[in-house]
Motif scaffolding. Structure first.
Motif, PDB file in Angstrom:
ATOM      1  N   ALA A  14       5.355 -20.998  37.307  1.00 16.43           N
ATOM      2  CA  ALA A  14       4.999 -19.593  37.574  1.00 16.43           C
ATOM      3  C   ALA A  14       4.166 -19.482  38.845  1.00 16.43           C
ATOM      4  O   ALA A  14       4.359 -18.561  39.653  1.00 16.43           O
ATOM      5  CB  ALA A  14       4.238 -19.009  36.385  1.00 16.43           C
ATOM      6  N   GLU A  15       3.252 -20.432  39.036  1.00 18.92           N
ATOM      7  CA  GLU A  15       2.445 -20.415  40.264  1.00 18.92           C
ATOM      8  C   GLU A  15       3.318 -20.600  41.499  1.00 18.92           C
ATOM      9  O   GLU A  15       3.115 -19.918  42.521  1.00 18.92           O
ATOM     10  CB  GLU A  15       1.397 -21.525  40.204  1.00 18.92           C
ATOM     11  N   ILE A  16       4.272 -21.519  41.411  1.00 14.34           N
ATOM     12  CA  ILE A  16       5.168 -21.743  42.556  1.00 14.34           C
ATOM     13  C   ILE A  16       5.944 -20.475  42.875  1.00 14.34           C
ATOM     14  O   ILE A  16       6.060 -20.062  44.041  1.00 14.34           O
ATOM     15  CB  ILE A  16       6.112 -22.923  42.260  1.00 14.34           C
ATOM     16  N   ALA A  17       6.470 -19.833  41.816  1.00 21.09           N
ATOM     17  CA  ALA A  17       7.250 -18.605  42.031  1.00 21.09           C
ATOM     18  C   ALA A  17       6.374 -17.498  42.628  1.00 21.09           C
ATOM     19  O   ALA A  17       6.773 -16.803  43.580  1.00 21.09           O
ATOM     20  CB  ALA A  17       7.862 -18.152  40.707  1.00 21.09           C
ATOM     21  N   VAL A  18       5.156 -17.328  42.084  1.00 20.99           N
ATOM     22  CA  VAL A  18       4.275 -16.261  42.576  1.00 20.99           C
ATOM     23  C   VAL A  18       3.862 -16.523  44.021  1.00 20.99           C
ATOM     24  O   VAL A  18       3.844 -15.616  44.862  1.00 20.99           O
ATOM     25  CB  VAL A  18       3.042 -16.130  41.664  1.00 20.99           C
ATOM     26  N   ASN A  19       3.530 -17.781  44.332  1.00 20.37           N
ATOM     27  CA  ASN A  19       3.145 -18.111  45.704  1.00 20.37           C
ATOM     28  C   ASN A  19       4.292 -17.907  46.685  1.00 20.37           C
ATOM     29  O   ASN A  19       4.084 -17.446  47.820  1.00 20.37           O
ATOM     30  CB  ASN A  19       2.628 -19.540  45.779  1.00 20.37           C
ATOM     31  N   LEU A  20       5.502 -18.263  46.262  1.00 19.42           N
ATOM     32  CA  LEU A  20       6.657 -18.031  47.130  1.00 19.42           C
ATOM     33  C   LEU A  20       6.883 -16.540  47.358  1.00 19.42           C
ATOM     34  O   LEU A  20       7.192 -16.107  48.476  1.00 19.42           O
ATOM     35  CB  LEU A  20       7.903 -18.667  46.516  1.00 19.42           C
ATOM     36  N   ILE A  21       6.719 -15.737  46.298  1.00 20.94           N
ATOM     37  CA  ILE A  21       6.888 -14.285  46.447  1.00 20.94           C
ATOM     38  C   ILE A  21       5.807 -13.717  47.364  1.00 20.94           C
ATOM     39  O   ILE A  21       6.068 -12.851  48.213  1.00 20.94           O
ATOM     40  CB  ILE A  21       6.866 -13.605  45.073  1.00 20.94           C
ATOM     41  N   LEU A  22       4.565 -14.210  47.186  1.00 24.70           N
ATOM     42  CA  LEU A  22       3.478 -13.713  48.029  1.00 24.70           C
ATOM     43  C   LEU A  22       3.672 -14.077  49.496  1.00 24.70           C
ATOM     44  O   LEU A  22       3.180 -13.380  50.379  1.00 24.70           O
ATOM     45  CB  LEU A  22       2.134 -14.260  47.541  1.00 24.70           C
ATOM     46  N   SER A 106      -1.051 -31.206  36.541  1.00 21.56           N
ATOM     47  CA  SER A 106      -2.378 -30.567  36.480  1.00 21.56           C
ATOM     48  C   SER A 106      -3.000 -30.431  37.874  1.00 21.56           C
ATOM     49  O   SER A 106      -3.625 -29.406  38.191  1.00 21.56           O
ATOM     50  CB  SER A 106      -3.296 -31.368  35.558  1.00 21.56           C
ATOM     51  N   GLY A 107      -2.814 -31.451  38.693  1.00 17.47           N
ATOM     52  CA  GLY A 107      -3.374 -31.390  40.049  1.00 17.47           C
ATOM     53  C   GLY A 107      -2.740 -30.288  40.886  1.00 17.47           C
ATOM     54  O   GLY A 107      -3.441 -29.488  41.532  1.00 17.47           O
ATOM     55  N   PHE A 108      -1.398 -30.249  40.878  1.00 20.15           N
ATOM     56  CA  PHE A 108      -0.730 -29.199  41.637  1.00 20.15           C
ATOM     57  C   PHE A 108      -0.993 -27.817  41.055  1.00 20.15           C
ATOM     58  O   PHE A 108      -1.068 -26.824  41.797  1.00 20.15           O
ATOM     59  CB  PHE A 108       0.780 -29.475  41.696  1.00 20.15           C
ATOM     60  N   SER A 109      -1.130 -27.727  39.731  1.00 21.92           N
ATOM     61  CA  SER A 109      -1.452 -26.430  39.121  1.00 21.92           C
ATOM     62  C   SER A 109      -2.822 -25.949  39.576  1.00 21.92           C
ATOM     63  O   SER A 109      -3.000 -24.770  39.924  1.00 21.92           O
ATOM     64  CB  SER A 109      -1.421 -26.542  37.597  1.00 21.92           C
ATOM     65  N   ILE A 115      -4.917 -21.824  45.732  1.00 23.24           N
ATOM     66  CA  ILE A 115      -4.162 -21.289  46.864  1.00 23.24           C
ATOM     67  C   ILE A 115      -3.735 -19.845  46.591  1.00 23.24           C
ATOM     68  O   ILE A 115      -3.809 -18.982  47.477  1.00 23.24           O
ATOM     69  CB  ILE A 115      -2.927 -22.172  47.151  1.00 23.24           C
ATOM     70  N   MET A 116      -3.292 -19.569  45.362  1.00 22.19           N
ATOM     71  CA  MET A 116      -2.853 -18.215  45.041  1.00 22.19           C
ATOM     72  C   MET A 116      -4.016 -17.229  45.155  1.00 22.19           C
ATOM     73  O   MET A 116      -3.865 -16.114  45.669  1.00 22.19           O
ATOM     74  CB  MET A 116      -2.269 -18.186  43.627  1.00 22.19           C
ATOM     75  N   ARG A 117      -5.201 -17.627  44.660  1.00 19.94           N
ATOM     76  CA  ARG A 117      -6.375 -16.758  44.784  1.00 19.94           C
ATOM     77  C   ARG A 117      -6.690 -16.500  46.276  1.00 19.94           C
ATOM     78  O   ARG A 117      -6.991 -15.371  46.672  1.00 19.94           O
ATOM     79  CB  ARG A 117      -7.558 -17.429  44.092  1.00 19.94           C
ATOM     80  N   ARG A 118      -6.595 -17.562  47.066  1.00 21.44           N
ATOM     81  CA  ARG A 118      -6.884 -17.410  48.497  1.00 21.44           C
ATOM     82  C   ARG A 118      -5.851 -16.521  49.182  1.00 21.44           C
ATOM     83  O   ARG A 118      -6.191 -15.695  50.048  1.00 21.44           O
ATOM     84  CB  ARG A 118      -6.925 -18.791  49.157  1.00 21.44           C
ATOM     85  N   ILE A 119      -4.576 -16.661  48.816  1.00 22.52           N
ATOM     86  CA  ILE A 119      -3.521 -15.847  49.415  1.00 22.52           C
ATOM     87  C   ILE A 119      -3.731 -14.372  49.092  1.00 22.52           C
ATOM     88  O   ILE A 119      -3.616 -13.497  49.955  1.00 22.52           O
ATOM     89  CB  ILE A 119      -2.136 -16.320  48.947  1.00 22.52           C
ATOM     90  N   VAL A 120      -4.059 -14.076  47.834  1.00 24.67           N
ATOM     91  CA  VAL A 120      -4.303 -12.682  47.439  1.00 24.67           C
ATOM     92  C   VAL A 120      -5.486 -12.103  48.218  1.00 24.67           C
ATOM     93  O   VAL A 120      -5.449 -10.966  48.709  1.00 24.67           O
ATOM     94  CB  VAL A 120      -4.542 -12.606  45.921  1.00 24.67           C
ATOM     95  N   THR A 121      -6.565 -12.914  48.332  1.00 23.86           N
ATOM     96  CA  THR A 121      -7.738 -12.451  49.094  1.00 23.86           C
ATOM     97  C   THR A 121      -7.384 -12.196  50.557  1.00 23.86           C
ATOM     98  O   THR A 121      -7.786 -11.182  51.144  1.00 23.86           O
ATOM     99  CB  THR A 121      -8.853 -13.488  48.995  1.00 23.86           C
TER     100      THR A 121
END
Length: 236
Positions: A14-22, A106-109, A115-121
């Motif tokens: 889900a994180e990979i998909a959300v980051n790709l969409i962002l 776990s590490g990549f998650s 990264i996702m938090r930083r991208i949104v910010t």
């Protein structure tokens, strides 16, 4: 794969998909800011920080557990015991593979969560910066337009002043010519007056001479009359 690691794997996907969409280039930061301003996100915003740090703690715990498992099955003692039995060796490698897999998951998650938090910010900051720059650009355009208008007004005023100055110079030249003409006329009038005075004086002198001559002739006439009358008396 146990339930917890299955959940972490799905969370990673889900994180990979959300980051790709962002990171899609055709979706602008302003549109993402509009999406983030929906009511559901406003409702979830009080719980967002708690959820974020809770997920970090969970992922850190799982990452440390995966590190411990990798270290557990990577030591020399388990490998020495596994060489005694082929089945035990395969089982040991399977557990080591699962531990390494869980470590990567776990590490990549954890990494993608940060990264996702930083991208949104950054998307919000870029959207705010674009809005501010648009406002500043509008102010700059207004200031440039006002400056051009002032410059045009100054040029118009300068042109009007130049035209007025030219008109004043022309009027001044006309007045000078008029003054010179009137001065010439005044001089001519003075000369005419002087000439007339001279003529009057000459005529006065001439009239006085004529009056004297008339008086003289009149006296002579009286004398002649007196002389003739006396002669007439003698003849009688």
């Amino acid at each position: 794969m146990t339930l917890q690691w299955t959940a972490v794997a799905f969370f990673l996907y889900a994180e990979i998909a959300v980051n790709l969409i962002l990171c899609l280039p055709f979706i602008s930061a302003r549109r993402w800011r509009f999406v983030f301003s929906w009511r559901i996100w406003n409702w979830l915003s009080p719980y967002w920080n708690k959820c974020f740090f809770t997920m970090i703690m969970v992922l850190v715990v799982l990452f440390l557990d995966a590190v411990r498992e990798v270290q557990k099955y990577s030591g020399p003692d388990p490998m020495h015991d596994a060489k005694l039995s082929p089945n035990l060796f395969d089982h040991h490698h399977m557990k080591l593979f699962r531990a390494q897999r869980n470590l990567y998951i776990s590490g990549f998650s954890l990494f993608l969560w940060l990264i996702m938090r930083r991208i949104v910010t950054l998307l919000n900051q870029v959207a705010v910066t674009l809005d501010n720059s648009a406002g500043l650009q509008a102010q700059v355009d207004g200031a440039v337009k006002a400056a051009k208008q002032h410059q045009e007004d100054n040029l118009t005023l300068k042109k009007a002043l130049l035209d007025e100055e030219k008109s004043m110079l022309q009027k001044e030249q006309q007045l000078k010519l008029e003054v010179e003409r009137l001065a010439g006329q005044l001089k001519a009038a003075e000369e005419a007056v002087h000439k007339s005075h001279t003529e009057v004086e000459a005529m006065t002198r001439q009239s006085k001479g004529l009056a004297k001559e008339y008086d003289r002739l009149l006296r002579e006439h009286h004398q002649l009359q007196n002389l003739q009358s006396s002669e007439d008396k003698k003849v009688q």
